[in-house]
Write a protein that holds these residues in place. Sequence first.
Motif: not given
Length: 113
Positions: A17, A45, A47-48, A51
């Motif tokens: 990330d 990547r 999309d995950t 959050r």
Amino acid sequence: MLIAQYTASIKDSNMLDYTLFYKKNVRLQEGAIHIELQSRADMIRFDTAKRGLLTYIKEKTGNIYQAVPVLNEDTKTEENVYTPTDKFNKIAKEYEILHELKRRLGLETDYNI
């Protein structure tokens, strides 16, 4: 900015990330965070990873934002080079003198090994 702070906070724990968010073009527009990504792989990547980013921003500001990935269409997609002729043409785009040398020396790029 908050994105840079978030990126620094996850550097040791989540390098995947970190590389996704590090030095990205980010802008706030109409209550949404627009993040410029370089490839479709980055979009997947993102999309995950979004959050964690949105949770961090909500904790720091108290505001709820939506994260919108923006694919940078200006990035060049590399052509696959398979044949010797393709390799020559790819290099010749950068060094135009190669066509002249090929003609003068009578060289052939269509050969089979």
